[in-house]
Design a protein around this motif. Structure first.
Motif, mmCIF file in Angstrom:
data_model
loop_
_atom_site.group_PDB
_atom_site.id
_atom_site.type_symbol
_atom_site.label_atom_id
_atom_site.label_comp_id
_atom_site.label_asym_id
_atom_site.label_seq_id
_atom_site.Cartn_x
_atom_site.Cartn_y
_atom_site.Cartn_z
ATOM 1 N N ARG A 290 0.466 -2.103 -7.620
ATOM 2 C CA ARG A 290 0.412 -0.459 -7.968
ATOM 3 C C ARG A 290 -0.857 -0.037 -7.988
ATOM 4 O O ARG A 290 -0.988 1.361 -7.639
ATOM 5 C CB ARG A 290 0.892 -0.736 -9.570
ATOM 6 N N TYR A 291 -1.984 -0.655 -8.341
ATOM 7 C CA TYR A 291 -3.421 0.022 -8.431
ATOM 8 C C TYR A 291 -3.824 0.185 -6.996
ATOM 9 O O TYR A 291 -4.573 1.349 -6.454
ATOM 10 C CB TYR A 291 -4.174 -0.918 -9.057
ATOM 11 N N ALA A 292 -3.741 -0.726 -5.960
ATOM 12 C CA ALA A 292 -3.800 -0.769 -4.655
ATOM 13 C C ALA A 292 -3.145 0.302 -3.808
ATOM 14 O O ALA A 292 -3.868 1.227 -3.280
ATOM 15 C CB ALA A 292 -3.714 -1.817 -3.899
ATOM 16 N N ALA A 293 -2.060 0.689 -4.387
ATOM 17 C CA ALA A 293 -1.211 1.937 -3.775
ATOM 18 C C ALA A 293 -1.982 2.993 -4.316
ATOM 19 O O ALA A 293 -1.943 4.086 -3.315
ATOM 20 C CB ALA A 293 0.321 1.982 -4.141
ATOM 21 N N GLU A 294 -2.252 3.247 -5.451
ATOM 22 C CA GLU A 294 -2.710 4.387 -6.053
ATOM 23 C C GLU A 294 -4.241 4.854 -5.102
ATOM 24 O O GLU A 294 -4.753 5.890 -5.009
ATOM 25 C CB GLU A 294 -2.946 4.228 -7.380
ATOM 26 N N MET A 295 -5.039 3.517 -5.062
ATOM 27 C CA MET A 295 -6.447 3.913 -4.383
ATOM 28 C C MET A 295 -6.107 4.398 -2.868
ATOM 29 O O MET A 295 -6.915 4.828 -2.392
ATOM 30 C CB MET A 295 -7.243 2.639 -4.467
ATOM 31 N N ARG A 305 -3.418 -2.721 2.981
ATOM 32 C CA ARG A 305 -2.883 -3.436 1.941
ATOM 33 C C ARG A 305 -1.841 -4.526 2.529
ATOM 34 O O ARG A 305 -1.358 -4.267 3.633
ATOM 35 C CB ARG A 305 -1.952 -2.644 1.168
ATOM 36 N N TYR A 306 -1.770 -5.778 1.940
ATOM 37 C CA TYR A 306 -1.045 -6.780 2.541
ATOM 38 C C TYR A 306 -0.167 -7.428 1.295
ATOM 39 O O TYR A 306 -0.566 -7.204 0.131
ATOM 40 C CB TYR A 306 -1.922 -7.844 3.451
#
Length: 362
Positions: A290-295, A305-306
Protein backbone atom coordinates in the motif's frame (compact mmCIF):
# COMPACT_ATOMS: atom_id res chain seq x y z
CA UNK A 1 -5.39 45.01 8.07
CA UNK A 2 -2.50 42.55 7.57
CA UNK A 3 -2.95 39.23 9.34
CA UNK A 4 -0.01 38.30 11.56
CA UNK A 5 0.84 34.62 11.18
CA UNK A 6 2.06 32.95 14.35
CA UNK A 7 5.71 31.96 14.44
CA UNK A 8 6.39 28.25 13.92
CA UNK A 9 6.91 26.07 16.98
CA UNK A 10 10.43 25.48 18.23
CA UNK A 11 11.91 22.67 16.14
CA UNK A 12 13.22 20.04 18.54
CA UNK A 13 15.60 17.28 17.45
CA UNK A 14 16.18 14.47 19.97
CA UNK A 15 18.77 11.71 19.65
CA UNK A 16 21.97 10.94 17.74
CA UNK A 17 22.25 12.87 14.50
CA UNK A 18 23.15 9.75 12.46
CA UNK A 19 19.75 8.19 13.28
CA UNK A 20 17.48 8.23 10.23
CA UNK A 21 14.54 9.89 12.02
CA UNK A 22 16.81 12.59 13.47
CA UNK A 23 18.44 13.16 10.08
CA UNK A 24 15.04 13.68 8.50
CA UNK A 25 13.96 15.99 11.34
CA UNK A 26 17.08 18.07 10.68
CA UNK A 27 16.33 18.18 6.94
CA UNK A 28 12.78 19.39 7.61
CA UNK A 29 13.94 21.92 10.20
CA UNK A 30 16.49 23.39 7.79
CA UNK A 31 13.79 23.75 5.13
CA UNK A 32 11.37 25.36 7.61
CA UNK A 33 13.99 27.88 8.78
CA UNK A 34 14.74 28.75 5.16
CA UNK A 35 11.00 29.32 4.53
CA UNK A 36 10.37 31.22 7.78
CA UNK A 37 13.48 32.67 9.48
CA UNK A 38 11.52 33.07 12.71
CA UNK A 39 11.75 29.30 13.21
CA UNK A 40 14.36 28.14 15.72
CA UNK A 41 16.04 24.76 16.17
CA UNK A 42 16.94 22.97 19.38
CA UNK A 43 19.06 19.81 19.74
CA UNK A 44 19.06 17.37 22.65
CA UNK A 45 20.89 14.07 22.95
CA UNK A 46 18.20 12.57 25.22
CA UNK A 47 14.52 13.22 25.98
CA UNK A 48 15.49 14.28 29.52
CA UNK A 49 17.77 16.97 28.11
CA UNK A 50 14.96 18.05 25.79
CA UNK A 51 12.62 18.70 28.72
CA UNK A 52 15.15 21.12 30.19
CA UNK A 53 15.44 22.96 26.86
CA UNK A 54 11.68 23.49 26.73
CA UNK A 55 11.57 25.66 29.84
CA UNK A 56 9.72 28.82 28.81
CA UNK A 57 8.98 27.54 25.28
CA UNK A 58 5.30 27.95 24.33
CA UNK A 59 5.20 25.51 21.39
CA UNK A 60 7.50 22.81 20.07
CA UNK A 61 7.53 20.13 17.40
CA UNK A 62 9.40 16.81 17.53
CA UNK A 63 9.78 13.70 15.34
CA UNK A 64 9.17 10.56 17.40
CA UNK A 65 9.76 6.85 17.15
CA UNK A 66 9.55 4.68 20.24
CA UNK A 67 12.96 3.12 19.66
CA UNK A 68 14.57 6.57 19.74
CA UNK A 69 12.83 7.84 22.88
CA UNK A 70 13.26 4.92 25.24
CA UNK A 71 14.59 1.43 25.90
CA UNK A 72 10.99 0.20 25.81
CA UNK A 73 7.73 1.48 24.31
CA UNK A 74 6.52 2.36 27.79
CA UNK A 75 9.64 4.39 28.55
CA UNK A 76 9.28 6.21 25.23
CA UNK A 77 5.66 7.09 26.01
CA UNK A 78 6.71 8.42 29.43
CA UNK A 79 9.31 10.61 27.73
CA UNK A 80 6.87 12.07 25.20
CA UNK A 81 4.36 12.80 27.94
CA UNK A 82 7.01 14.72 29.87
CA UNK A 83 7.70 16.83 26.77
CA UNK A 84 3.96 17.46 26.36
CA UNK A 85 3.76 18.54 30.02
CA UNK A 86 6.40 21.19 29.31
CA UNK A 87 4.94 22.83 26.19
CA UNK A 88 2.20 22.69 23.56
CA UNK A 89 3.70 19.80 21.63
CA UNK A 90 3.07 18.72 18.06
CA UNK A 91 4.52 15.41 16.95
CA UNK A 92 5.43 13.60 13.73
CA UNK A 93 5.16 9.86 14.27
CA UNK A 94 7.58 7.46 12.56
CA UNK A 95 7.47 3.64 12.43
CA UNK A 96 3.74 3.45 13.13
CA UNK A 97 2.78 0.03 14.62
CA UNK A 98 1.68 -2.72 12.26
CA UNK A 99 1.35 -6.51 12.18
CA UNK A 100 5.03 -7.11 11.35
CA UNK A 101 5.94 -5.88 14.86
CA UNK A 102 5.05 -9.36 16.09
CA UNK A 103 5.15 -9.87 19.85
CA UNK A 104 5.88 -6.16 20.43
CA UNK A 105 2.73 -5.04 18.62
CA UNK A 106 0.43 -4.57 21.61
CA UNK A 107 3.06 -2.67 23.61
CA UNK A 108 3.87 -0.41 20.66
CA UNK A 109 0.17 0.24 20.01
CA UNK A 110 -0.27 1.32 23.64
CA UNK A 111 2.77 3.61 23.44
CA UNK A 112 1.69 5.28 20.18
CA UNK A 113 -1.81 5.79 21.54
CA UNK A 114 -0.19 7.63 24.45
CA UNK A 115 1.89 9.73 22.02
CA UNK A 116 -1.27 10.86 20.26
CA UNK A 117 -3.13 11.52 23.50
CA UNK A 118 -0.26 13.61 24.86
CA UNK A 119 0.31 15.70 21.72
CA UNK A 120 -1.59 18.86 20.82
CA UNK A 121 -1.66 17.61 17.21
CA UNK A 122 -0.05 14.71 15.36
CA UNK A 123 1.34 14.18 11.86
CA UNK A 124 2.57 11.15 9.94
CA UNK A 125 4.56 10.79 6.71
CA UNK A 126 2.05 9.01 4.47
CA UNK A 127 -1.62 8.22 3.92
CA UNK A 128 -0.60 4.61 4.53
CA UNK A 129 0.38 5.58 8.08
CA UNK A 130 -2.92 7.38 8.52
CA UNK A 131 -4.62 4.08 7.65
CA UNK A 132 -2.36 2.20 10.09
CA UNK A 133 -3.36 4.66 12.82
CA UNK A 134 -7.02 3.96 12.09
CA UNK A 135 -6.49 0.19 11.87
CA UNK A 136 -4.24 -0.30 14.90
CA UNK A 137 -4.50 2.77 17.12
CA UNK A 138 -8.26 3.24 16.99
CA UNK A 139 -8.07 6.95 16.26
CA UNK A 140 -11.29 8.79 15.55
CA UNK A 141 -11.95 11.02 12.56
CA UNK A 142 -11.16 14.00 14.81
CA UNK A 143 -7.79 12.65 15.92
CA UNK A 144 -6.48 10.92 12.79
CA UNK A 145 -2.92 12.20 12.20
CA UNK A 146 -2.30 14.72 9.43
CA UNK A 147 -0.29 13.29 6.49
CA UNK A 148 2.71 15.21 5.16
CA UNK A 149 4.73 13.08 2.69
CA UNK A 150 8.47 12.70 3.08
CA UNK A 151 10.21 15.42 1.08
CA UNK A 152 13.13 14.74 -1.24
CA UNK A 153 16.35 16.72 -0.81
CA UNK A 154 16.32 17.69 -4.50
CA UNK A 155 13.45 18.60 -6.80
CA UNK A 156 14.64 16.69 -9.86
CA UNK A 157 16.61 13.48 -10.34
CA UNK A 158 20.38 13.68 -10.52
CA UNK A 159 22.12 12.86 -13.79
CA UNK A 160 23.37 9.27 -13.67
CA UNK A 161 25.23 7.24 -16.28
CA UNK A 162 23.63 4.07 -17.60
CA UNK A 163 25.23 0.77 -16.63
CA UNK A 164 26.58 -0.19 -20.02
CA UNK A 165 25.26 -3.45 -21.41
CA UNK A 166 28.63 -4.58 -22.74
CA UNK A 167 29.36 -7.83 -24.57
CA UNK A 168 30.99 -10.59 -22.57
CA UNK A 169 30.39 -11.80 -19.03
CA UNK A 170 29.28 -9.20 -16.48
CA UNK A 171 28.08 -9.60 -12.94
CA UNK A 172 24.51 -9.62 -11.72
CA UNK A 173 24.70 -7.32 -8.70
CA UNK A 174 21.77 -6.47 -6.43
CA UNK A 175 22.04 -3.41 -4.17
CA UNK A 176 20.06 -3.07 -0.92
CA UNK A 177 20.51 0.15 1.05
CA UNK A 178 20.09 0.61 4.78
CA UNK A 179 20.48 -1.38 7.95
CA UNK A 180 20.50 -5.18 7.94
CA UNK A 181 17.72 -6.77 9.99
CA UNK A 182 15.15 -9.56 9.51
CA UNK A 183 12.54 -8.81 6.88
CA UNK A 184 14.61 -6.19 5.05
CA UNK A 185 14.79 -8.45 2.00
CA UNK A 186 18.41 -9.63 1.89
CA UNK A 187 17.41 -13.30 2.03
CA UNK A 188 14.82 -13.00 -0.74
CA UNK A 189 17.34 -11.03 -2.83
CA UNK A 190 19.91 -13.84 -2.49
CA UNK A 191 17.44 -16.49 -3.64
CA UNK A 192 16.01 -14.37 -6.47
CA UNK A 193 19.46 -13.34 -7.74
CA UNK A 194 20.58 -16.96 -7.84
CA UNK A 195 17.44 -17.96 -9.74
CA UNK A 196 17.71 -15.01 -12.14
CA UNK A 197 21.31 -15.94 -13.00
CA UNK A 198 20.26 -19.55 -13.57
CA UNK A 199 17.50 -18.50 -15.98
CA UNK A 200 19.76 -16.07 -17.84
CA UNK A 201 22.55 -18.61 -18.24
CA UNK A 202 20.08 -21.24 -19.42
CA UNK A 203 19.05 -18.89 -22.23
CA UNK A 204 22.63 -18.28 -23.36
CA UNK A 205 23.54 -15.10 -21.47
CA UNK A 206 26.98 -14.72 -19.94
CA UNK A 207 26.45 -13.88 -16.28
CA UNK A 208 29.64 -13.58 -14.28
CA UNK A 209 29.56 -13.31 -10.48
CA UNK A 210 26.22 -13.04 -8.68
CA UNK A 211 26.41 -10.52 -5.84
CA UNK A 212 24.01 -9.13 -3.24
CA UNK A 213 25.58 -6.03 -1.69
CA UNK A 214 24.20 -4.64 1.58
CA UNK A 215 24.97 -0.91 1.62
CA UNK A 216 25.00 -0.33 5.34
CA UNK A 217 25.62 -2.12 8.63
CA UNK A 218 23.60 -4.57 10.71
CA UNK A 219 21.16 -3.05 13.17
CA UNK A 220 22.18 -3.32 16.81
CA UNK A 221 21.63 -6.87 17.97
CA UNK A 222 21.52 -8.29 14.45
CA UNK A 223 25.23 -8.78 13.83
CA UNK A 224 24.80 -12.57 13.70
CA UNK A 225 22.26 -12.16 10.90
CA UNK A 226 25.17 -11.34 8.60
CA UNK A 227 26.70 -14.77 9.28
CA UNK A 228 23.39 -16.46 8.47
CA UNK A 229 23.03 -14.48 5.24
CA UNK A 230 26.60 -15.31 4.21
CA UNK A 231 25.90 -19.01 4.73
CA UNK A 232 22.67 -18.79 2.76
CA UNK A 233 24.47 -16.97 -0.05
CA UNK A 234 27.26 -19.57 -0.23
CA UNK A 235 24.68 -22.33 -0.58
CA UNK A 236 23.05 -20.40 -3.44
CA UNK A 237 26.42 -19.63 -5.10
CA UNK A 238 25.96 -15.92 -4.45
CA UNK A 239 28.45 -13.50 -2.92
CA UNK A 240 27.00 -11.50 -0.01
CA UNK A 241 28.88 -8.24 0.62
CA UNK A 242 28.41 -5.81 3.50
CA UNK A 243 29.86 -2.31 3.26
CA UNK A 244 29.36 -1.43 6.94
CA UNK A 245 28.33 2.04 8.09
CA UNK A 246 29.10 4.75 5.51
CA UNK A 247 29.18 8.52 5.69
CA UNK A 248 26.90 10.45 3.35
CA UNK A 249 29.41 10.80 0.51
CA UNK A 250 30.42 7.14 0.57
CA UNK A 251 26.78 6.04 0.80
CA UNK A 252 25.82 8.13 -2.26
CA UNK A 253 28.80 6.72 -4.17
CA UNK A 254 27.71 3.17 -3.37
CA UNK A 255 24.08 3.57 -4.44
CA UNK A 256 25.27 5.15 -7.69
CA UNK A 257 27.44 2.17 -8.63
CA UNK A 258 26.42 -0.35 -11.30
CA UNK A 259 23.87 -2.79 -9.99
CA UNK A 260 20.14 -3.30 -9.55
CA UNK A 261 18.65 -1.15 -6.76
CA UNK A 262 16.18 -3.08 -4.63
CA UNK A 263 13.83 -2.07 -1.80
CA UNK A 264 12.43 -5.42 -0.71
CA UNK A 265 11.01 -4.64 2.73
CA UNK A 266 7.24 -4.99 2.39
CA UNK A 267 6.32 -3.64 5.84
CA UNK A 268 7.65 -0.08 5.72
CA UNK A 269 5.33 2.63 7.00
CA UNK A 270 7.36 5.38 5.30
CA UNK A 271 10.73 4.95 3.63
CA UNK A 272 13.57 7.45 3.35
CA UNK A 273 15.65 4.79 1.54
CA UNK A 274 13.31 4.92 -1.49
CA UNK A 275 14.12 8.63 -1.72
CA UNK A 276 17.85 7.92 -1.38
CA UNK A 277 17.62 5.82 -4.55
CA UNK A 278 15.68 8.30 -6.65
CA UNK A 279 17.77 11.28 -5.51
CA UNK A 280 20.79 9.41 -6.88
CA UNK A 281 19.02 9.01 -10.22
CA UNK A 282 18.16 5.37 -9.63
CA UNK A 283 14.85 3.63 -10.35
CA UNK A 284 14.60 0.89 -7.71
CA UNK A 285 12.64 -2.31 -7.73
CA UNK A 286 10.17 -1.93 -4.85
CA UNK A 287 8.10 -4.78 -3.41
CA UNK A 288 4.45 -3.92 -3.92
CA UNK A 289 2.53 -2.66 -0.89
CA UNK A 290 0.00 0.00 0.00
CA UNK A 291 2.84 2.40 0.79
CA UNK A 292 4.68 1.62 -2.46
CA UNK A 293 1.50 2.28 -4.45
CA UNK A 294 1.12 5.63 -2.69
CA UNK A 295 4.71 6.62 -3.48
CA UNK A 296 4.34 5.47 -7.08
CA UNK A 297 1.33 7.77 -7.41
CA UNK A 298 3.16 10.63 -5.66
CA UNK A 299 6.30 10.40 -7.84
CA UNK A 300 5.23 8.58 -11.02
CA UNK A 301 7.69 6.42 -12.95
CA UNK A 302 10.41 6.61 -10.31
CA UNK A 303 10.17 2.95 -9.24
CA UNK A 304 9.22 -0.50 -10.51
CA UNK A 305 6.74 -2.27 -8.23
CA UNK A 306 6.91 -6.06 -8.22
CA UNK A 307 5.16 -9.02 -6.66
CA UNK A 308 7.57 -11.04 -4.46
CA UNK A 309 7.03 -14.15 -6.59
CA UNK A 310 8.37 -12.33 -9.68
CA UNK A 311 11.53 -10.79 -8.20
CA UNK A 312 13.85 -13.12 -10.12
CA UNK A 313 12.12 -12.13 -13.37
CA UNK A 314 12.52 -8.42 -12.59
CA UNK A 315 16.20 -8.89 -11.73
CA UNK A 316 16.81 -10.71 -15.01
CA UNK A 317 15.03 -7.95 -16.96
CA UNK A 318 17.10 -5.27 -15.22
CA UNK A 319 20.31 -7.17 -15.98
CA UNK A 320 19.37 -7.44 -19.64
CA UNK A 321 18.48 -3.72 -19.83
CA UNK A 322 20.39 -1.75 -17.16
CA UNK A 323 18.77 1.51 -18.33
CA UNK A 324 15.64 0.31 -16.49
CA UNK A 325 17.46 1.05 -13.23
CA UNK A 326 18.22 4.71 -14.06
CA UNK A 327 15.90 7.72 -14.07
CA UNK A 328 15.93 10.15 -16.99
CA UNK A 329 17.63 13.42 -16.11
CA UNK A 330 15.15 16.05 -14.97
CA UNK A 331 12.55 13.60 -13.65
CA UNK A 332 10.55 15.44 -10.99
CA UNK A 333 10.99 14.17 -7.44
CA UNK A 334 8.55 16.55 -5.81
CA UNK A 335 7.32 16.96 -3.19
CA UNK A 336 10.74 18.20 -2.14
CA UNK A 337 11.76 19.53 1.26
CA UNK A 338 10.57 23.10 0.48
CA UNK A 339 7.11 21.64 -0.25
CA UNK A 340 7.29 19.71 3.01
CA UNK A 341 8.25 22.86 4.94
CA UNK A 342 5.32 24.72 3.42
CA UNK A 343 2.96 21.91 4.37
CA UNK A 344 4.21 21.93 7.96
CA UNK A 345 3.89 25.71 8.24
CA UNK A 346 0.30 25.52 6.98
CA UNK A 347 -0.49 22.71 9.41
CA UNK A 348 1.05 24.46 12.40
CA UNK A 349 -0.85 27.62 11.50
CA UNK A 350 -4.13 25.70 11.35
CA UNK A 351 -3.58 23.86 14.63
CA UNK A 352 -2.01 26.60 16.78
CA UNK A 353 -4.03 27.11 19.94
CA UNK A 354 -6.96 25.01 18.69
CA UNK A 355 -7.03 22.75 21.71
CA UNK A 356 -6.36 22.63 25.41
CA UNK A 357 -2.74 22.19 26.39
CA UNK A 358 -2.12 18.93 28.22
CA UNK A 359 -2.21 19.56 31.98
CA UNK A 360 0.96 18.75 33.94
CA UNK A 361 1.21 15.20 35.23
CA UNK A 362 0.74 15.13 39.01
Amino acid sequence: MTQVIAAPPRLLMVGPQHHGVVQYAIDVADAVVHADPRAERMYASTPADAVLLLDGVDRAHVHVTDRLFGRSPEEAADAVERLADATELTVTLHDVPQTSDGRMLDRRIAAYARFIAAAHATAVNSRHEQALAEEFLGVSAATVPHAIPLGSRIGTAAVSADDASLPGPRPLTVLIAGFIYPGKGHSSAIQAASRAAEVLRATGHQVADVVVRAIGAPSAGHEDDVLDLEAEARAAEVSFEVTGYLDDAAFTAQISRPGIPLAAHGHVSASRSMLDWVEAGRRPLVVDSRYAAEMDQLRPETMVRYDPSTLHTELAAAWLDPSRTRLPAGRSLRPALPDTASAYLDWWGATAGTGRHRPPTL
